[in-house]
Design an enzyme around this catalytic site. Structure first.
Site, PDB file in Angstrom:
ATOM      1  N   HIS A   1      18.963  26.130  32.678  1.00 35.32           N
ATOM      2  CA  HIS A   1      17.985  25.127  31.385  1.00 35.32           C
ATOM      3  C   HIS A   1      17.803  23.704  32.245  1.00 35.32           C
ATOM      4  O   HIS A   1      16.442  23.330  32.120  1.00 35.32           O
ATOM      5  CB  HIS A   1      18.772  25.288  30.564  1.00 35.32           C
ATOM      6  CG  HIS A   1      18.077  24.230  28.926  1.00 35.32           C
ATOM      7  ND1 HIS A   1      17.158  25.199  27.996  1.00 35.32           N
ATOM      8  CD2 HIS A   1      17.961  23.176  29.027  1.00 35.32           C
ATOM      9  CE1 HIS A   1      16.918  24.128  27.601  1.00 35.32           C
ATOM     10  NE2 HIS A   1      17.315  22.970  27.933  1.00 35.32           N
ATOM     11  N   GLU A   2      18.140  23.469  32.223  1.00 34.06           N
ATOM     12  CA  GLU A   2      18.291  21.713  32.403  1.00 34.06           C
ATOM     13  C   GLU A   2      17.720  21.890  33.924  1.00 34.06           C
ATOM     14  O   GLU A   2      16.491  21.128  34.093  1.00 34.06           O
ATOM     15  CB  GLU A   2      19.816  20.819  32.790  1.00 34.06           C
ATOM     16  CG  GLU A   2      20.590  20.555  31.755  1.00 34.06           C
ATOM     17  CD  GLU A   2      20.081  19.863  30.648  1.00 34.06           C
ATOM     18  OE1 GLU A   2      19.215  19.358  30.556  1.00 34.06           O
ATOM     19  OE2 GLU A   2      19.970  20.971  29.560  1.00 34.06           O
TER      20      GLU A   2
ATOM     21  N   HIS B   1      13.922  22.026  33.622  1.00 32.98           N
ATOM     22  CA  HIS B   1      13.019  20.954  32.802  1.00 32.98           C
ATOM     23  C   HIS B   1      12.798  19.784  33.758  1.00 32.98           C
ATOM     24  O   HIS B   1      11.547  18.991  34.287  1.00 32.98           O
ATOM     25  CB  HIS B   1      14.293  19.572  31.807  1.00 32.98           C
ATOM     26  CG  HIS B   1      14.518  19.870  30.617  1.00 32.98           C
ATOM     27  ND1 HIS B   1      13.463  20.220  29.924  1.00 32.98           N
ATOM     28  CD2 HIS B   1      15.575  20.010  29.628  1.00 32.98           C
ATOM     29  CE1 HIS B   1      13.972  20.154  28.025  1.00 32.98           C
ATOM     30  NE2 HIS B   1      15.361  20.913  28.702  1.00 32.98           N
TER      31      HIS B   1
ATOM     32  N   GLU C   1      11.554  22.581  25.422  1.00 33.60           N
ATOM     33  CA  GLU C   1      13.149  23.098  25.167  1.00 33.60           C
ATOM     34  C   GLU C   1      13.268  24.404  24.785  1.00 33.60           C
ATOM     35  O   GLU C   1      13.743  25.141  26.050  1.00 33.60           O
ATOM     36  CB  GLU C   1      13.680  22.589  24.279  1.00 33.60           C
ATOM     37  CG  GLU C   1      14.633  21.007  23.863  1.00 33.60           C
ATOM     38  CD  GLU C   1      15.330  20.976  25.089  1.00 33.60           C
ATOM     39  OE1 GLU C   1      16.135  21.657  25.124  1.00 33.60           O
ATOM     40  OE2 GLU C   1      15.264  19.637  25.358  1.00 33.60           O
TER      41      GLU C   1
END
Length: 265
Positions: A125-126, A129, A188
Protein backbone atom coordinates in the site's frame (compact mmCIF):
# COMPACT_ATOMS: atom_id res chain seq x y z
CA UNK A 1 19.46 29.73 0.96
CA UNK A 2 17.17 27.59 3.11
CA UNK A 3 16.72 23.87 2.32
CA UNK A 4 14.15 23.17 -0.43
CA UNK A 5 13.75 26.86 -1.44
CA UNK A 6 15.63 26.47 -4.72
CA UNK A 7 13.65 23.33 -5.52
CA UNK A 8 10.32 25.02 -4.96
CA UNK A 9 11.30 28.12 -6.92
CA UNK A 10 12.29 25.86 -9.79
CA UNK A 11 8.93 24.10 -9.60
CA UNK A 12 7.09 27.41 -9.52
CA UNK A 13 8.97 28.80 -12.51
CA UNK A 14 8.59 25.68 -14.64
CA UNK A 15 5.12 24.56 -13.57
CA UNK A 16 3.24 26.29 -16.40
CA UNK A 17 5.22 24.29 -18.93
CA UNK A 18 4.41 20.95 -17.30
CA UNK A 19 1.73 18.71 -18.81
CA UNK A 20 0.02 15.54 -17.66
CA UNK A 21 2.50 12.81 -16.74
CA UNK A 22 2.01 9.09 -17.34
CA UNK A 23 1.97 7.05 -14.15
CA UNK A 24 4.21 3.93 -13.91
CA UNK A 25 2.53 0.63 -14.67
CA UNK A 26 -0.76 2.34 -15.44
CA UNK A 27 -2.72 3.73 -18.36
CA UNK A 28 -3.51 6.76 -16.22
CA UNK A 29 -1.89 10.18 -16.20
CA UNK A 30 -1.82 13.01 -13.67
CA UNK A 31 -0.99 16.70 -13.63
CA UNK A 32 2.39 16.97 -11.91
CA UNK A 33 4.45 20.15 -11.65
CA UNK A 34 7.63 18.53 -10.39
CA UNK A 35 10.15 16.30 -12.10
CA UNK A 36 10.65 12.77 -10.86
CA UNK A 37 14.30 13.47 -10.08
CA UNK A 38 13.35 16.46 -7.89
CA UNK A 39 10.69 14.38 -6.17
CA UNK A 40 13.18 11.62 -5.40
CA UNK A 41 15.65 14.17 -4.08
CA UNK A 42 13.01 15.48 -1.70
CA UNK A 43 12.27 11.92 -0.62
CA UNK A 44 15.92 11.25 0.17
CA UNK A 45 16.26 14.46 2.18
CA UNK A 46 13.05 13.86 4.11
CA UNK A 47 14.06 10.25 4.85
CA UNK A 48 17.47 11.30 6.14
CA UNK A 49 15.89 13.97 8.32
CA UNK A 50 13.38 11.55 9.81
CA UNK A 51 15.96 8.86 10.55
CA UNK A 52 18.28 11.43 12.14
CA UNK A 53 15.58 12.12 14.73
CA UNK A 54 14.54 8.53 15.38
CA UNK A 55 16.05 5.46 17.00
CA UNK A 56 16.37 2.41 14.81
CA UNK A 57 15.27 -0.94 16.20
CA UNK A 58 17.95 -3.47 17.12
CA UNK A 59 15.61 -6.43 16.52
CA UNK A 60 17.66 -8.25 13.90
CA UNK A 61 14.95 -10.80 13.12
CA UNK A 62 12.35 -8.16 12.33
CA UNK A 63 14.92 -6.23 10.31
CA UNK A 64 15.68 -9.34 8.26
CA UNK A 65 11.99 -9.94 7.57
CA UNK A 66 11.50 -6.30 6.60
CA UNK A 67 14.37 -6.49 4.11
CA UNK A 68 13.05 -9.74 2.65
CA UNK A 69 9.49 -8.48 2.28
CA UNK A 70 10.77 -5.22 0.83
CA UNK A 71 12.78 -6.94 -1.90
CA UNK A 72 9.83 -9.11 -2.87
CA UNK A 73 7.45 -6.16 -3.08
CA UNK A 74 9.99 -4.05 -4.98
CA UNK A 75 10.31 -6.82 -7.59
CA UNK A 76 6.59 -6.44 -8.35
CA UNK A 77 6.75 -2.73 -9.10
CA UNK A 78 7.34 -1.21 -12.55
CA UNK A 79 10.04 1.16 -11.25
CA UNK A 80 13.76 1.01 -10.54
CA UNK A 81 14.42 2.72 -7.22
CA UNK A 82 17.33 2.71 -4.83
CA UNK A 83 15.26 0.97 -2.18
CA UNK A 84 15.94 1.39 1.53
CA UNK A 85 14.07 -0.21 4.43
CA UNK A 86 14.35 0.98 8.03
CA UNK A 87 12.74 -0.31 11.21
CA UNK A 88 12.12 2.52 13.66
CA UNK A 89 11.82 1.84 17.40
CA UNK A 90 8.60 3.59 18.35
CA UNK A 91 5.16 2.99 19.83
CA UNK A 92 3.68 4.63 16.74
CA UNK A 93 1.62 2.24 14.58
CA UNK A 94 2.81 3.64 11.29
CA UNK A 95 4.65 2.92 8.07
CA UNK A 96 5.50 4.93 4.98
CA UNK A 97 7.32 4.92 1.66
CA UNK A 98 8.81 8.16 0.37
CA UNK A 99 9.56 8.92 -3.31
CA UNK A 100 12.45 6.86 -4.61
CA UNK A 101 11.61 3.84 -2.44
CA UNK A 102 12.55 5.04 1.05
CA UNK A 103 10.55 2.79 3.39
CA UNK A 104 10.14 2.84 7.16
CA UNK A 105 8.09 0.71 9.53
CA UNK A 106 7.51 1.67 13.15
CA UNK A 107 7.76 -1.19 15.65
CA UNK A 108 4.44 -0.19 17.20
CA UNK A 109 2.63 -1.74 14.25
CA UNK A 110 4.43 -5.10 14.43
CA UNK A 111 2.13 -6.73 17.06
CA UNK A 112 -0.92 -5.95 14.92
CA UNK A 113 0.73 -7.18 11.73
CA UNK A 114 1.43 -10.56 13.37
CA UNK A 115 2.92 -12.05 10.20
CA UNK A 116 5.01 -11.42 7.11
CA UNK A 117 2.00 -11.28 4.77
CA UNK A 118 0.39 -8.41 6.67
CA UNK A 119 3.69 -6.52 6.52
CA UNK A 120 3.78 -7.12 2.77
CA UNK A 121 0.23 -5.83 2.36
CA UNK A 122 0.89 -2.65 4.34
CA UNK A 123 4.17 -2.15 2.51
CA UNK A 124 2.50 -2.73 -0.85
CA UNK A 125 0.00 0.00 0.00
CA UNK A 126 2.69 2.48 1.00
CA UNK A 127 4.92 1.64 -1.97
CA UNK A 128 1.94 2.16 -4.29
CA UNK A 129 1.67 5.75 -3.04
CA UNK A 130 5.29 6.36 -4.07
CA UNK A 131 5.09 4.54 -7.41
CA UNK A 132 1.93 6.39 -8.42
CA UNK A 133 3.58 9.66 -7.35
CA UNK A 134 0.75 10.62 -5.02
CA UNK A 135 3.08 12.94 -3.11
CA UNK A 136 4.00 14.84 -6.28
CA UNK A 137 0.34 15.05 -7.23
CA UNK A 138 -0.54 16.49 -3.84
CA UNK A 139 2.42 18.86 -4.01
CA UNK A 140 1.30 20.09 -7.42
CA UNK A 141 -2.23 20.67 -6.15
CA UNK A 142 -0.82 22.57 -3.19
CA UNK A 143 1.31 24.74 -5.44
CA UNK A 144 -1.69 25.59 -7.57
CA UNK A 145 -4.03 26.30 -4.67
CA UNK A 146 -1.83 27.98 -2.10
CA UNK A 147 1.79 27.17 -2.76
CA UNK A 148 2.39 30.42 -4.59
CA UNK A 149 1.61 32.45 -1.49
CA UNK A 150 3.65 30.16 0.73
CA UNK A 151 6.58 30.26 -1.64
CA UNK A 152 6.38 34.03 -1.81
CA UNK A 153 6.60 34.16 1.97
CA UNK A 154 9.60 31.86 2.01
CA UNK A 155 11.37 33.67 -0.78
CA UNK A 156 10.92 36.95 1.08
CA UNK A 157 12.26 35.47 4.28
CA UNK A 158 8.88 34.97 5.96
CA UNK A 159 8.64 32.67 8.94
CA UNK A 160 5.18 31.22 8.25
CA UNK A 161 5.01 27.88 6.45
CA UNK A 162 8.57 26.85 5.72
CA UNK A 163 9.44 25.11 2.50
CA UNK A 164 10.62 22.08 4.47
CA UNK A 165 7.21 21.69 6.06
CA UNK A 166 5.55 22.04 2.67
CA UNK A 167 7.68 19.21 1.34
CA UNK A 168 6.95 17.00 4.33
CA UNK A 169 3.21 17.62 4.08
CA UNK A 170 3.15 16.86 0.37
CA UNK A 171 5.02 13.61 0.95
CA UNK A 172 2.50 12.57 3.58
CA UNK A 173 4.52 13.43 6.68
CA UNK A 174 3.58 15.77 9.49
CA UNK A 175 5.95 18.32 10.95
CA UNK A 176 6.10 16.06 14.02
CA UNK A 177 8.15 12.98 13.26
CA UNK A 178 6.05 9.82 13.32
CA UNK A 179 2.83 11.54 12.33
CA UNK A 180 1.54 10.47 8.92
CA UNK A 181 -0.81 12.71 6.95
CA UNK A 182 -3.53 10.88 5.01
CA UNK A 183 -3.71 11.07 1.24
CA UNK A 184 -7.02 11.75 -0.48
CA UNK A 185 -9.63 9.02 -0.42
CA UNK A 186 -9.10 8.30 -4.12
CA UNK A 187 -5.36 7.92 -3.60
CA UNK A 188 -5.91 5.65 -0.59
CA UNK A 189 -8.32 3.45 -2.56
CA UNK A 190 -5.88 3.28 -5.46
CA UNK A 191 -3.03 2.36 -3.10
CA UNK A 192 -5.17 -0.39 -1.55
CA UNK A 193 -5.83 -1.90 -4.97
CA UNK A 194 -2.30 -1.63 -6.39
CA UNK A 195 -0.66 -2.57 -3.10
CA UNK A 196 -2.71 -5.75 -2.86
CA UNK A 197 -1.59 -6.69 -6.37
CA UNK A 198 2.04 -6.17 -5.39
CA UNK A 199 1.64 -8.35 -2.29
CA UNK A 200 -0.26 -11.11 -4.10
CA UNK A 201 2.26 -11.16 -6.94
CA UNK A 202 5.06 -11.37 -4.38
CA UNK A 203 3.49 -14.54 -2.98
CA UNK A 204 1.57 -13.31 0.06
CA UNK A 205 -2.00 -14.36 0.78
CA UNK A 206 -4.16 -11.37 -0.29
CA UNK A 207 -6.88 -12.32 2.21
CA UNK A 208 -4.57 -11.21 4.99
CA UNK A 209 -5.34 -7.64 3.90
CA UNK A 210 -8.87 -7.55 5.28
CA UNK A 211 -7.90 -9.80 8.21
CA UNK A 212 -5.20 -7.30 9.19
CA UNK A 213 -7.76 -4.52 9.06
CA UNK A 214 -10.12 -6.52 11.26
CA UNK A 215 -7.34 -6.88 13.81
CA UNK A 216 -6.54 -3.19 13.51
CA UNK A 217 -10.17 -2.24 14.06
CA UNK A 218 -10.25 -4.33 17.24
CA UNK A 219 -6.92 -2.93 18.42
CA UNK A 220 -8.05 0.68 18.03
CA UNK A 221 -11.61 0.22 19.26
CA UNK A 222 -12.61 3.30 21.25
CA UNK A 223 -9.50 5.15 20.13
CA UNK A 224 -8.35 7.24 17.22
CA UNK A 225 -7.09 5.52 14.09
CA UNK A 226 -3.57 6.51 13.04
CA UNK A 227 -3.70 9.17 10.35
CA UNK A 228 -2.03 7.05 7.70
CA UNK A 229 -4.92 4.57 7.94
CA UNK A 230 -7.84 6.90 8.57
CA UNK A 231 -8.86 8.30 5.21
CA UNK A 232 -11.63 5.87 4.35
CA UNK A 233 -15.09 6.60 5.77
CA UNK A 234 -14.99 3.61 8.12
CA UNK A 235 -13.01 0.51 8.96
CA UNK A 236 -15.90 -1.62 7.67
CA UNK A 237 -15.91 -0.05 4.21
CA UNK A 238 -12.19 -0.62 3.79
CA UNK A 239 -12.43 -4.20 5.04
CA UNK A 240 -15.29 -4.90 2.63
CA UNK A 241 -13.34 -3.36 -0.26
CA UNK A 242 -10.19 -5.35 0.54
CA UNK A 243 -12.24 -8.53 0.78
CA UNK A 244 -13.49 -7.93 -2.79
CA UNK A 245 -10.01 -6.97 -4.01
CA UNK A 246 -8.59 -10.20 -2.54
CA UNK A 247 -10.85 -12.16 -4.88
CA UNK A 248 -9.80 -10.06 -7.88
CA UNK A 249 -6.08 -10.72 -7.34
CA UNK A 250 -6.43 -14.40 -6.46
CA UNK A 251 -5.04 -15.48 -9.84
CA UNK A 252 -1.90 -13.41 -9.23
CA UNK A 253 -1.39 -15.17 -5.92
CA UNK A 254 -2.00 -18.62 -7.41
CA UNK A 255 0.70 -17.97 -10.01
CA UNK A 256 3.16 -16.62 -7.44
CA UNK A 257 5.72 -18.53 -5.32
CA UNK A 258 2.94 -18.64 -2.66
CA UNK A 259 4.59 -17.86 0.67
CA UNK A 260 1.15 -17.70 2.31
CA UNK A 261 1.32 -15.81 5.58
CA UNK A 262 5.09 -16.13 5.68
CA UNK A 263 6.95 -16.00 8.96
CA UNK A 264 5.29 -15.03 12.23
CA UNK A 265 6.46 -11.69 13.61
Amino acid sequence: MRPYISTFLLILSSGLNTSCVSLPGSDKSAFIMISESEEKSMGRKAYAEILSKEKLSNNLRWQEILQRVGKRIAAQTPVKYQWEYSLVQSKEMNAFCLPGGKVAFYTGIIPVLQNEAAMALVMGHEVAHAVQRHGAQRMSQGLLLQGGLALGSVALGGEGNTSGNLVMAALGLGAQVGVMLPFSRSHETEADSIGLKYAAGAGYDPEEGFRFWERFARETKGGKMPNFLSTHPSEKSRIDNLRKLAVSVRALYENSPKYGLGETL
